[in-house]
Motif scaffolding. Structure first.
Motif, PDB file in Angstrom:
ATOM      1  N   LEU A 216      44.215  34.102  79.150  1.00  0.00           N
ATOM      2  CA  LEU A 216      44.396  35.111  80.207  1.00  0.00           C
ATOM      3  C   LEU A 216      43.477  34.859  81.401  1.00  0.00           C
ATOM      4  O   LEU A 216      43.763  35.309  82.508  1.00  0.00           O
ATOM      5  N   GLY A 217      42.378  34.149  81.187  1.00  0.00           N
ATOM      6  CA  GLY A 217      41.470  33.822  82.278  1.00  0.00           C
ATOM      7  C   GLY A 217      41.755  32.474  82.922  1.00  0.00           C
ATOM      8  O   GLY A 217      41.055  32.058  83.841  1.00  0.00           O
ATOM      9  N   SER A 218      42.802  31.788  82.452  1.00  0.00           N
ATOM     10  CA  SER A 218      43.110  30.449  82.965  1.00  0.00           C
ATOM     11  C   SER A 218      43.983  30.510  84.212  1.00  0.00           C
ATOM     12  O   SER A 218      44.396  31.590  84.656  1.00  0.00           O
ATOM     13  N   ASP A 219      44.305  29.344  84.750  1.00  0.00           N
ATOM     14  CA  ASP A 219      45.123  29.256  85.956  1.00  0.00           C
ATOM     15  C   ASP A 219      46.549  29.776  85.747  1.00  0.00           C
ATOM     16  O   ASP A 219      47.225  30.138  86.702  1.00  0.00           O
ATOM     17  N   ILE A 220      46.986  29.855  84.510  1.00  0.00           N
ATOM     18  CA  ILE A 220      48.340  30.340  84.222  1.00  0.00           C
ATOM     19  C   ILE A 220      48.518  31.776  84.716  1.00  0.00           C
ATOM     20  O   ILE A 220      49.578  32.154  85.199  1.00  0.00           O
ATOM     21  N   PHE A 221      47.460  32.568  84.620  1.00  0.00           N
ATOM     22  CA  PHE A 221      47.544  33.981  84.997  1.00  0.00           C
ATOM     23  C   PHE A 221      46.853  34.286  86.328  1.00  0.00           C
ATOM     24  O   PHE A 221      46.573  35.439  86.616  1.00  0.00           O
ATOM     25  N   THR A 222      46.595  33.275  87.145  1.00  0.00           N
ATOM     26  CA  THR A 222      45.943  33.508  88.437  1.00  0.00           C
ATOM     27  C   THR A 222      46.791  34.400  89.328  1.00  0.00           C
ATOM     28  O   THR A 222      46.287  35.339  89.950  1.00  0.00           O
TER      29      THR A 222
ATOM     30  N   LEU B 159      40.703  24.923  78.920  1.00  0.00           N
ATOM     31  CA  LEU B 159      42.148  24.743  78.971  1.00  0.00           C
ATOM     32  C   LEU B 159      42.494  23.827  80.138  1.00  0.00           C
ATOM     33  O   LEU B 159      41.937  23.950  81.233  1.00  0.00           O
ATOM     34  N   ALA B 160      43.409  22.914  79.888  1.00  0.00           N
ATOM     35  CA  ALA B 160      43.827  21.984  80.938  1.00  0.00           C
ATOM     36  C   ALA B 160      44.659  22.734  81.972  1.00  0.00           C
ATOM     37  O   ALA B 160      45.436  23.630  81.619  1.00  0.00           O
ATOM     38  N   PRO B 161      44.487  22.386  83.254  1.00  0.00           N
ATOM     39  CA  PRO B 161      45.300  23.051  84.276  1.00  0.00           C
ATOM     40  C   PRO B 161      46.777  22.713  84.080  1.00  0.00           C
ATOM     41  O   PRO B 161      47.127  21.672  83.546  1.00  0.00           O
ATOM     42  N   SER B 162      47.630  23.616  84.498  1.00  0.00           N
ATOM     43  CA  SER B 162      49.071  23.417  84.341  1.00  0.00           C
ATOM     44  C   SER B 162      49.737  23.420  85.705  1.00  0.00           C
ATOM     45  O   SER B 162      49.162  23.848  86.709  1.00  0.00           O
ATOM     46  N   GLU B 163      50.973  22.971  85.717  1.00  0.00           N
ATOM     47  CA  GLU B 163      51.755  22.941  86.953  1.00  0.00           C
ATOM     48  C   GLU B 163      52.147  24.364  87.351  1.00  0.00           C
ATOM     49  O   GLU B 163      52.512  25.168  86.495  1.00  0.00           O
ATOM     50  N   ALA B 164      52.090  24.662  88.631  1.00  0.00           N
ATOM     51  CA  ALA B 164      52.391  26.015  89.116  1.00  0.00           C
ATOM     52  C   ALA B 164      53.812  26.451  88.760  1.00  0.00           C
ATOM     53  O   ALA B 164      54.042  27.620  88.450  1.00  0.00           O
ATOM     54  N   TRP B 165      54.777  25.532  88.776  1.00  0.00           N
ATOM     55  CA  TRP B 165      56.156  25.904  88.466  1.00  0.00           C
ATOM     56  C   TRP B 165      56.300  26.387  87.017  1.00  0.00           C
ATOM     57  O   TRP B 165      57.216  27.142  86.701  1.00  0.00           O
ATOM     58  N   ALA B 166      55.397  25.949  86.144  1.00  0.00           N
ATOM     59  CA  ALA B 166      55.492  26.292  84.728  1.00  0.00           C
ATOM     60  C   ALA B 166      54.781  27.609  84.386  1.00  0.00           C
ATOM     61  O   ALA B 166      54.940  28.117  83.275  1.00  0.00           O
ATOM     62  N   HIS B 167      54.020  28.161  85.313  1.00  0.00           N
ATOM     63  CA  HIS B 167      53.231  29.361  85.016  1.00  0.00           C
ATOM     64  C   HIS B 167      54.059  30.522  84.472  1.00  0.00           C
ATOM     65  O   HIS B 167      53.664  31.128  83.469  1.00  0.00           O
TER      66      HIS B 167
END
Length: 182
Positions: free
Chosen positions: A109-115, A145-153
């Protein structure tokens, strides 16, 4: 002679004290899990996750899964000894698995996925639960956690929240049983 007799008498009286084994150290008290508070917070977490609305309507009917079991998040399994009988006698392994899952979801929840879609209510409840469980079991080192692609968020958010909901439901059952048994 009288002083020698008194000295001998004193030694005889003190000798048993000198021969006693050393006193055992005071037992170390470890903090105990507040099962009732954990039950309440896990129910709140389940409620919060269930009330979240999917912002992307097309994803509501989508069921996502990962093929690689190495990337699966922590799950409560039968081997984690979270069954009622084992919980009553030894809950350490179960609490460690719950702690591992709580940490995983808090980090997620604190990762880039939920920015773009922060969920402070969920984060706050996870932090409180972590605080209660961590008192006794500590935190092992976590790889970032490894950063993920914005389209996949949006897809990753959906998957994370589905899994968190399942994890929270099982965790709530564990805490409900343990709170009732004490």
């Amino acid at each position: 002679m009288a002083p020698l007799r008194r000295l001998y008498l004193r030694l005889c009286l003190c000798l048993p004290l000198l021969l006693l084994p050393p006193a055992a150290p005071a037992p170390v008290t470890t903090p105990r899990t507040d099962w009732a508070a954990c039950r309440s917070l896990s129910r709140e977490l389940s409620r919060l996750v269930a009330t979240l609305k999917e912002p992307h309507r097309v994803l509501e009917e989508t069921h996502l899964s990962e093929e690689d079991p190495k990337n699966w998040p922590p799950r409560i399994r039968c081997s984690d000894a979270c069954d009622p009988h084992t919980l009553d006698t030894n809950n350490t392994r179960c609490l460690r698995r719950i702690l591992q899952g709580l940490q995983h979801y808090r980090d997620l929840l604190g990762s880039d996925i939920f920015t773009a879609r922060p969920l402070p209510g969920l984060q706050a409840v996870l932090d409180q639960l972590l605080g209660l469980v961590q008192e006794e079991h500590g935190r092992p080192p976590q790889p970032p956690l490894a950063p993920s692609e914005a389209w996949a968020h949006p897809l990753l958010q959906r998957l994370a929240l589905q899994r968190l909901q399942s994890f929270a439901a099982i965790m709530s059952r564990v805490f409900t049983h343990s709170a009732s048994a004490r």
